[in-house]
Design a protein around this motif. Structure first.
Motif, PDB file in Angstrom:
ATOM      1  N   SER A 146      -9.376   0.639   3.725  1.00 30.76           N
ATOM      2  CA  SER A 146      -9.317   0.062   2.369  1.00 30.76           C
ATOM      3  C   SER A 146     -10.640   0.000   1.616  1.00 30.76           C
ATOM      4  CB  SER A 146      -8.708  -1.356   2.391  1.00 30.76           C
ATOM      5  OG  SER A 146      -7.356  -1.314   2.782  1.00 30.76           O
TER       6      SER A 146
ATOM      7  N   THR B  18      -4.154  -6.412   7.312  1.00 34.34           N
ATOM      8  CA  THR B  18      -3.476  -5.929   6.109  1.00 34.34           C
ATOM      9  C   THR B  18      -4.425  -6.035   4.932  1.00 34.34           C
ATOM     10  OG1 THR B  18      -2.660  -8.079   5.364  1.00 34.34           O
ATOM     11  CG2 THR B  18      -1.345  -6.946   7.034  1.00 34.34           C
ATOM     12  N   ILE B  19      -3.871  -5.784   3.740  1.00 40.74           N
ATOM     13  CA  ILE B  19      -4.672  -5.946   2.519  1.00 40.74           C
ATOM     14  C   ILE B  19      -4.811  -7.417   2.133  1.00 40.74           C
ATOM     15  CG2 ILE B  19      -4.002  -3.670   1.676  1.00 40.74           C
ATOM     16  CD1 ILE B  19      -2.212  -5.132  -0.398  1.00 40.74           C
TER      17      ILE B  19
ATOM     18  N   GLY C  55      -8.984   1.458  -2.793  1.00 46.07           N
ATOM     19  CA  GLY C  55      -8.464   0.602  -1.734  1.00 46.07           C
ATOM     20  C   GLY C  55      -8.555  -0.872  -2.085  1.00 46.07           C
TER      21      GLY C  55
ATOM     22  N   ASP D 125       3.486  -6.257   3.930  1.00 42.34           N
ATOM     23  CA  ASP D 125       3.298  -5.097   4.787  1.00 42.34           C
ATOM     24  C   ASP D 125       4.230  -5.283   5.978  1.00 42.34           C
ATOM     25  OD1 ASP D 125       2.324  -2.763   5.812  1.00 42.34           O
ATOM     26  OD2 ASP D 125       0.217  -3.358   5.808  1.00 42.34           O
TER      27      ASP D 125
ATOM     28  N   GLU E   7      -5.041   1.962   2.787  1.00 41.92           N
ATOM     29  CA  GLU E   7      -4.975   0.818   3.694  1.00 41.92           C
ATOM     30  C   GLU E   7      -5.041   1.262   5.143  1.00 41.92           C
ATOM     31  OE1 GLU E   7      -3.193  -2.239   6.320  1.00 41.92           O
ATOM     32  OE2 GLU E   7      -2.523  -0.175   5.966  1.00 41.92           O
TER      33      GLU E   7
ATOM     34  N   HIS F 242       0.824  -1.203   0.000  1.00 38.48           N
ATOM     35  CA  HIS F 242       0.000   0.000   0.000  1.00 38.48           C
ATOM     36  C   HIS F 242       0.860   1.255   0.000  1.00 38.48           C
ATOM     37  CE1 HIS F 242       0.309   0.947   4.406  1.00 38.48           C
ATOM     38  NE2 HIS F 242       0.330  -0.364   4.569  1.00 38.48           N
TER      39      HIS F 242
END
Length: 435
Positions: free
Chosen positions: A274, A382-383, A279, A312, A270, A84
């Motif tokens: 998101s 996290t994503i 996002g 991340d 993020e 991100h």
């Protein structure tokens, strides 16, 4: 060239990238420039796409999120790395002017989970995107970066708050508006006029009126290698420009050899959940991959063969606060990438994807570690789970161990990013993944 020399050159370029990227807009611009140097072509989402076999492309949205991809053999599945572009910071409000005690200050909003204490007594600059009316009567936009220090948030002297070291808290409304300059008794400043002058100074000579903006404060101190043995990198925005750089460098190293379609996705927002158009919980990545695949049927089949590695930062065990980690899961700086695990799916890792990553590390002779949060503490996310949930794809969450996450200045190890680039390059280029 020795491995140490290669690592040094890698870190020098990483530092340049970090310095060039004070906002998500500047980060995406930096990534796009590096992609274009390797033959990637920009696609516009509003246009019809004609994709060449083995073609190299990238797409941006809002200037703050970017997806780069190669058009390879879909039967191999997509090899995806996610990161991100945004970091916690202070953003200037729409009507920010504060004139108090003949000082000019700007009202700010806190973006994301900022660790506020380190923002005091730093040399601050401003950067971001500005929307303006041009001399043709059209809406235009431009990026600005003041670069030099233009502001600070002075601490209150301890003589005026004797309990400061025991109990001082921070009110984000009243305690953190930065000071930019002194004023005459009747003098006033207009922030939009300041932005217009900065646009002019940066080559935008057709600005009639500044309408709106997205401007952030940032620390002007350069990223640097420090430590008695030069073992640490310190910088603003390591979370998560560090991963953006690693993913990009890995893709560019693998682009000549990979037969699988590669994807690098660097999302904005993020740090605030998101769930936006740009996002990881928005439609951007899925819509691009569906266009690459040509149909939802092909997308589903390709996803069944695909893997995404969400990169991340991870919490390195702090020597002064080691009790904040699980005793068996305290990642050390310069000891390799961290596999993040959470039973409640705050991270997307499972046993299969974790095993795959360990095999990739072994192939590169790279170290890896595990992170599990203490069972009596909450776990961030996290994503990874968001991307897996949107696409139905196998996923893994990893990160590089750092100190001071969400501070204005964070710390990582000099070896970890360089090692992870090799592992992710292996991930991108390996003909058959160990799954």
């Amino acid at each position: 060239m020795t491995s140490e020399q290669k690592q040094s050159l890698f870190n020098q370029d990483l530092i340049q990238f970090l310095n060039d990227s004070p906002t998500p807009y500047h980060a995406v611009k930096s990534i796009a420039e590096r992609l274009e140097q390797k033959g990637f072509k920009k696609l516009e989402e509003a246009d019809a796409w004609q994709l060449a076999d083995q073609g190299r492309y990238y797409v941006t949205r809002n200037d703050s999120s970017i997806v780069a991809f190669t058009n390879g053999n879909l039967d191999q599945g997509f090899r995806m790395v996610g990161a991100h572009t945004d970091s916690p910071c202070l953003k200037v409000k729409p009507k920010p002017e504060l004139n108090k005690q003949q000082y000019f200050q700007l009202g700010v909003e806190v973006y994301g989970g900022v660790l506020l204490n380190p923002w005091f007594d730093r040399d601050l600059s401003m950067a971001g995107r500005v929307q303006f009316l041009n001399d043709s009567g059209e809406l235009s936009s431009g990026f600005v970066n003041f670069k030099k220090a233009v502001a600070m948030i002075p601490s209150l002297a301890i003589h005026l708050d004797r309990e400061a070291n025991k109990s001082r808290s921070i009110n984000p409304q009243t305690d953190i508006p930065p000071v930019l300059c002194q004023l005459g008794k009747e003098e006033k400043k207009d922030f939009r006029s300041i932005l217009k002058a900065q646009l002019n100074a940066e080559g935008y000579d057709n600005v009639v009126e500044v309408l709106e903006y997205d401007i952030s404060f940032y620390d002007t101190q350069s990223a640097a290698v420090i430590g008695l043995n030069n073992e640490f990198i310190v910088s603003a925005r390591l979370d998560n420009l560090l991963s953006c750089y690693v993913g990009l460098d890995a893709m560019l190293k693998a682009v000549e050899s990979s037969i699988s379609p590669m994807v690098l996705v660097c999302n904005d927002h993020e740090e605030v959940g998101s769930q936006t158009a740009v996002g990881a919980q928005g439609p951007m990545l899925k819509s691009i991959l569906e266009r690459v695949c040509g149909s939802s049927e092909q997308l589903t089949r390709t996803m069944a063969r695909s893997v995404v590695i969400s990169t991340d930062n991870a919490h390195g065990v702090h020597p002064n606060f080691s009790d904040r980690h699980d005793g068996n899961h305290g990642p050390l700086l310069n000891k390799g990438a961290v596999i993040k695990v959470n039973a409640n799916q705050r991270y997307a890792t499972n046993d299969e994807t974790s095993a795959m990553f360990r095999i990739l590390c072994q192939a590169e002779k790279a170290q890896c570690q595990h992170f599990v949060t203490r069972t009596d503490m909450g776990c961030g996310s996290t994503i990874g789970p968001l991307t897996a949930g949107e696409l139905g794809v196998k996923a893994l969450d990893i990160g590089l161990p750092t100190f001071g996450m969400h501070s204005i200045r964070e710390t990582c190890g000099v070896r970890d990013a360089y090692e992870l680039t090799g592992v992710l390059s292996q991930f991108y280029s390996m003909n058959k993944l160990p799954l």
